[in-house]
Every structure is written in C-alpha cells, then in structure tokens.
Design an enzyme around this catalytic site. Structure first.
Site, PDB file in Angstrom:
ATOM      1  N   SER A  24       0.829  -1.209   0.000  1.00 27.95           N
ATOM      2  CA  SER A  24       0.000   0.000   0.000  1.00 27.95           C
ATOM      3  C   SER A  24       0.861   1.254   0.000  1.00 27.95           C
ATOM      4  O   SER A  24       0.348   2.365   0.010  1.00 27.95           O
ATOM      5  CB  SER A  24      -0.918   0.003   1.232  1.00 27.95           C
ATOM      6  N   THR A 156     -39.980  26.250  -9.963  1.00 29.03           N
ATOM      7  CA  THR A 156     -40.222  24.878  -9.520  1.00 29.03           C
ATOM      8  C   THR A 156     -40.393  24.095 -10.813  1.00 29.03           C
ATOM      9  O   THR A 156     -40.913  24.642 -11.796  1.00 29.03           O
ATOM     10  CB  THR A 156     -41.487  24.746  -8.653  1.00 29.03           C
ATOM     11  N   HIS A 157     -39.912  22.876 -10.843  1.00 26.79           N
ATOM     12  CA  HIS A 157     -39.891  22.084 -12.090  1.00 26.79           C
ATOM     13  C   HIS A 157     -39.112  22.802 -13.195  1.00 26.79           C
ATOM     14  O   HIS A 157     -39.355  22.563 -14.373  1.00 26.79           O
ATOM     15  CB  HIS A 157     -41.306  21.771 -12.594  1.00 26.79           C
ATOM     16  N   SER A 278     -12.943  27.624 -26.426  1.00 31.50           N
ATOM     17  CA  SER A 278     -13.026  26.482 -27.326  1.00 31.50           C
ATOM     18  C   SER A 278     -11.906  26.580 -28.346  1.00 31.50           C
ATOM     19  O   SER A 278     -11.527  27.675 -28.767  1.00 31.50           O
ATOM     20  CB  SER A 278     -14.380  26.487 -28.037  1.00 31.50           C
ATOM     21  N   LYS A 284     -16.813  31.072 -27.840  1.00 34.15           N
ATOM     22  CA  LYS A 284     -17.189  30.307 -26.658  1.00 34.15           C
ATOM     23  C   LYS A 284     -16.477  30.736 -25.385  1.00 34.15           C
ATOM     24  O   LYS A 284     -15.307  31.072 -25.368  1.00 34.15           O
ATOM     25  CB  LYS A 284     -16.876  28.822 -26.891  1.00 34.15           C
ATOM     26  N   ASN A 286     -16.772  28.790 -21.770  1.00 34.31           N
ATOM     27  CA  ASN A 286     -17.445  27.627 -21.175  1.00 34.31           C
ATOM     28  C   ASN A 286     -17.301  27.568 -19.656  1.00 34.31           C
ATOM     29  O   ASN A 286     -16.261  27.914 -19.125  1.00 34.31           O
ATOM     30  CB  ASN A 286     -16.890  26.337 -21.793  1.00 34.31           C
ATOM     31  N   GLU A 291     -18.968  22.528 -14.520  1.00 36.73           N
ATOM     32  CA  GLU A 291     -19.248  21.176 -15.016  1.00 36.73           C
ATOM     33  C   GLU A 291     -18.405  20.139 -14.282  1.00 36.73           C
ATOM     34  O   GLU A 291     -18.875  19.041 -13.955  1.00 36.73           O
ATOM     35  CB  GLU A 291     -18.960  21.101 -16.514  1.00 36.73           C
ATOM     36  N   TYR A 318      -9.525  -6.559  12.725  1.00 35.58           N
ATOM     37  CA  TYR A 318      -8.915  -6.049  11.497  1.00 35.58           C
ATOM     38  C   TYR A 318      -8.880  -7.122  10.407  1.00 35.58           C
ATOM     39  O   TYR A 318      -8.581  -8.280  10.668  1.00 35.58           O
ATOM     40  CB  TYR A 318      -7.481  -5.574  11.782  1.00 35.58           C
ATOM     41  N   GLN A 323      -7.420  -2.047   4.219  1.00 39.30           N
ATOM     42  CA  GLN A 323      -6.376  -1.250   3.560  1.00 39.30           C
ATOM     43  C   GLN A 323      -6.954  -0.494   2.356  1.00 39.30           C
ATOM     44  O   GLN A 323      -6.387   0.503   1.917  1.00 39.30           O
ATOM     45  CB  GLN A 323      -5.239  -2.178   3.118  1.00 39.30           C
TER      46      GLN A 323
HETATM   47  N1  ARG Z   1      -1.172  -1.276   5.378  1.00 37.67           N
HETATM   48  C1  ARG Z   1      -2.110  -1.753   6.314  1.00 37.67           C
HETATM   49  C2  ARG Z   1      -3.447  -1.019   6.156  1.00 37.67           C
HETATM   50  O1  ARG Z   1      -3.451  -0.018   5.550  1.00 37.67           O
HETATM   51  C3  ARG Z   1      -1.606  -1.547   7.705  1.00 37.67           C
HETATM   52  C4  ARG Z   1      -2.161  -2.487   8.715  1.00 37.67           C
HETATM   53  C5  ARG Z   1      -1.664  -3.857   8.441  1.00 37.67           C
HETATM   54  N2  ARG Z   1      -2.006  -4.760   9.479  1.00 37.67           N
HETATM   55  C6  ARG Z   1      -1.911  -6.051   9.284  1.00 37.67           C
HETATM   56  N3  ARG Z   1      -2.247  -6.818  10.301  1.00 37.67           N
HETATM   57  N4  ARG Z   1      -1.542  -6.590   8.168  1.00 37.67           N
HETATM   58  O2  ARG Z   1      -4.494  -1.459   6.599  1.00 37.67           O
END
Ligand code: ARG
Length: 459
Positions: A24, A156-157, A278, A284, A286, A291, A318, A323
């Site tokens: 991660s 309205t509408h 544009s 134009k 815009n 948007e 957990y 993650q």
């Molecule tokens: N990178 C993990 C997360 O974002 C950290 C926690 C990981 N914990 C574990 N028991 N593997 O959730």
C-alpha cells in the site's frame, strides 16, 4: 529473502504478485507525517511509563525526526517490499539509529497504528472542509448582500414559479452549506478518539498510558474497546457521507451556474479566470469549472459506496480489506477540497446580470399567485375560485401573446367584473417580492436580515 519484520516464521519471500496486491506504500505514503506523529507519541509514552529506557526513547525521537525530514525533502526511498508506510518508516529508523528502533513497536500493532494515522489524516480533512465551506459561505453572503433586492424568477420544475430575489437564492445555498459545516463538525467531534494502544485487537499487557498518547495527538480520549478501535472505519465513512452531501449541494449549484451562464439565460457572467474557451468556436466561454464540480460528485459518491461495500461483511477485528479504505478517502477528499475552492472562486468572481434577471422575473406569468392572492384579499374570493379566475386570465394573456400586466383592465373585467385598476400594483415583480415578508421569505427586508445574521456568524 523473507521479510525482515516477520522473517522468523518465513523461509521464503513473497511472490511478485503477492507483493503487488499487498503493498500500500504507493498511496499510504500520504500518511507519513501522521505515522511519525503517532510513533513519537507512542515512544514518549513508552519512556514515561518505563516500558522502554529513556536513552532508547531519545534515540527513537531523534531518529524519527530525521526520517520525517528525509520524507519531507523528498529523499526517502519508499520500498514496496516493505509494504506500507509503517514498515517503511520503521525500517529506515533502524538504518538511522540501529538497535533502539526495534523497541518502538512495543505494545503496538500496525492495526492500531494505521487506525491512528488514518484518523489523524481524516481529522485534518474535516478541518480543511470546514475552512473551505466557510470561505464559500462568505463568498455567497457577499453576492447576496450586493443583490439583496434584485429580482429574478424563482423556479419549480424549472418552470417560472414566483419572483424571488437574487439575495434569497444565494442565501439558500448558505443554509445548505451551513448544514454541511455542522455535519463536518459533528463528525469531527465523534471521531476524535484515539485507537492507539489497542494493539493488534486485544489490548496489551504492557502498562501503556493510552490517555497520554491520546492527549499528545490531540484526541479527546482513548477509544474504550480495543476490538472496536482497530476495526472501526466509521470516521472515514462519516467523512465520505459529509463529503457526499456537500458535493451534492455543490453539484446542484454548479448545474444552476451552467444553465445561468448560457446565452439563453444570461443570468450570470463567469469571470475569465474561471472559464475556458473552445479550440474551434471563437465565441465560446465555457463553464468548465462548474461542469467539473458537477462531475466530481460521481467519484465522491462512488468512494462512499465503495467503502461501505468494503466494510459491510468484515468480521471483527482487522482484516486486510480495510487497507482499501485509503485511496477512496484520499480521492474524495482531494476532489471535495478542489470543488469547494473552485466554487468559491467562481462565486466570488461572477457577475449577476441584473437586467436579464429582472426581465426573466417578469415573464412567464410569474406574478399569477400575487394576482390570485389579491382576488382573495380585496374581493374576498375563496382561494380556489381566485385560482380559477387567475388561470383564465393567464390563458387570455397567453392567447394574446402578452404577460399579465399587459392585459387591459377591460380585458380583466371580462373575466371577473369585480377587478379594479389597483390590481396592477401586485403584478409588478418588485411589489411581489416586497410583499413576501413572512419569516424566511424572499422580501429584500427579510434577506438583509439573514445576510446580517450570517455576516455576524461568519465573522
Ligand atoms: N497497510 C495496512 C493497512 O493499511 C496496515 C495495517 C496492516 N495490518 C496487518 N495486520 N496486516 O491497513
């Protein structure tokens, strides 16, 4: 080679695909500052409670500062093999200070660590949303103040309904964003509890002082249940919920700006600074910012739903599924802050086209309700009958290709012979809005009261 954090149990390192799905660090490096703040608080507590010797704690403290400055200056080599920000920081700390680094993780787990880091990050975003909302509200109040008595059609509408004031319309959004602000503040108050010290899920046998780490990190108190502490992501979902409703408001306003800035409406002119041109059509200008704000809602709602789906089937405590919380929240937060800032800029810079607003306000039989009310008030007709008479007058005007005030008194009397010349007073749009003095109504008088109230509130 096996992982240096848990290599004791492992003979082999992970497959490349395992590393790819597991890492991660590509996104959670955004938690670096929070991670180091959490570690510093934890280390200080380990020292204060005598769990770790003072000299080691001091080495850890200094080392963490070094690692932080390396990350901040951009010369930190993040490694996917080290999975996430937590292990990247700890591994580097080991390189910098050696053996004492190994004591930092005493009485802690990555589970309470990541929950702490992410809470700190989301808390900052709630604060940033508050700042962004306040700035936008001030810009809207400014627009309302300068056009408190400018008349425009109320819809309205999306069909012309009754005349309203420009100030009233702007202040409607102030109310909406004020609710967003109050939701953000509620969420912040509720989420401001510390998971740190919950360890993996069960708490720890070390004599940790959770009150101390909570205070050091600006939390109101430690979370009361260690299982809940590591498995809860309500704070992220509440942030996404607040962000979704706020984005919905931004999108509705953006939609109005797109319509209003068109050649057919010409209610507002957006500034050059908040418009685009544009590449082919030279004329134009815009409303791209509006948007894009309208479109941002899609990804913010998407993030909200995605994280709800991630969480809904997870047993305590957990699971690695969690993650997947971060990218959704990061993306939603980035885009919410951008949308708030862009909307503030557009509102601050835009010019309302008073003549176009007033011309539109007078068309589309917008004062038909005023006429019906006049028939009730002056001729004492029951409202249903007044509604019918007025309907016939609108049909007559439509047949003549004119608006209600363009009918002659004789034509009106042909529909109801009690009508007198002073009916024309209520057919004007300025009189119409001036008469709507009920609390919360559109009269300039009431609008100015609201503007004054909000100016005081907003400082
Ligand atoms: N990178 C993990 C997360 O974002 C950290 C926690 C990981 N914990 C574990 N028991 N593997 O959730």
């Amino acid at each position: 080679t096996s992982n240096q954090m848990w290599g004791g149990r492992f003979a082999a390192g992970p497959d490349a695909i395992m590393e790819a799905i597991n890492a991660s660090i590509g996104f959670d490096k955004r938690l670096a500052a929070q991670d180091i703040a959490g570690s510093r608080a934890h280390a200080a507590m380990l020292g204060a409670t005598g769990i770790v010797e003072a000299s080691d704690v001091e080495a850890i403290r200094k080392g963490l500062l070094t690692v932080l400055s390396e990350i901040e200056s951009g010369d930190f080599a993040f490694s996917a093999a080290l999975e996430d920000i937590h292990m990247n920081v700890e591994a580097r700390l080991k390189e910098v200070i050696g053996a004492p680094a190994g004591r930092l993780h005493t009485g802690r787990s990555r589970n309470d660590q990541v929950a702490t880091d992410f809470r700190l990050w989301v808390r900052d975003q709630l604060d940033a949303a508050e700042t962004g909302l306040l700035a936008l509200m001030r810009a809207l109040v400014g627009q309302a103040e300068s056009g408190a008595d400018w008349v425009m059609p109320g819809f309205t509408h999306l069909q012309t309904a009754q005349p309203v004031t420009w100030g009233h319309h702007m202040m409607a959004y102030v109310e909406m964003f004020a609710r967003d602000l109050s939701r953000v503040r509620d969420a912040r108050a509720r989420m401001n509890e510390s998971p740190l010290g919950a360890a993996a899920l069960a708490g720890t046998s070390f004599p940790v002082d959770r009150q101390m780490t909570a205070e050091a990190l600006g939390f109101d108190r430690p979370m009361a249940n260690s299982l809940d502490a590591v498995s809860d992501r309500d704070f992220a979902l509440e942030f996404l919920g607040c962000a979704s409703i706020c984005a919905m408001h931004l999108s509705r306003f953006a939609e109005e700006l797109v319509i209003w800035s068109s050649a057919q409406f010409r209610f507002v002119t957006l500034s050059d600074r908040f418009s685009t041109g544009s590449s082919i059509m030279p004329q134009k200008k815009n409303p791209d910012a509006a948007e894009l704000i309208r479109a941002k809602v899609g990804r913010i709602f998407g993030a909200n739903v995605a994280l709800m789906m991630v969480m809904k089937g997870l047993p305590l405590a957990y699971s690695k599924d969690m993650q997947e919380d971060k990218e959704q929240v990061f993306d939603a937060a980035d885009n919410l802050m951008l949308a708030l800032a862009a909307m503030e800029g557009m509102v601050r810079d835009m010019t309302a086209n008073r003549p176009a607003l007033e011309a539109a306000a007078a068309s589309g039989f917008s004062t038909a309700t005023d006429l019906a009310d006049w028939l009730v008030r002056v001729l004492d007709l029951p409202f249903r009958e007044a509604h019918h008479v007025t309907g016939s007058l609108v049909a007559l005007a439509e047949k003549q290709g004119c608006d209600l005030p363009d009918l002659t008194l004789e034509q009106m009397q042909g529909v109801h012979n009690g009508i007198t010349g002073d009916v024309f007073d209520v057919l004007g749009v300025h009189n119409s809005v001036a008469s709507r003095t009920s609390y919360g109504g559109t009269s300039p008088e009431r609008v100015r009261e609201q503007v004054a109230r909000w100016k005081e509130n907003l400082g």
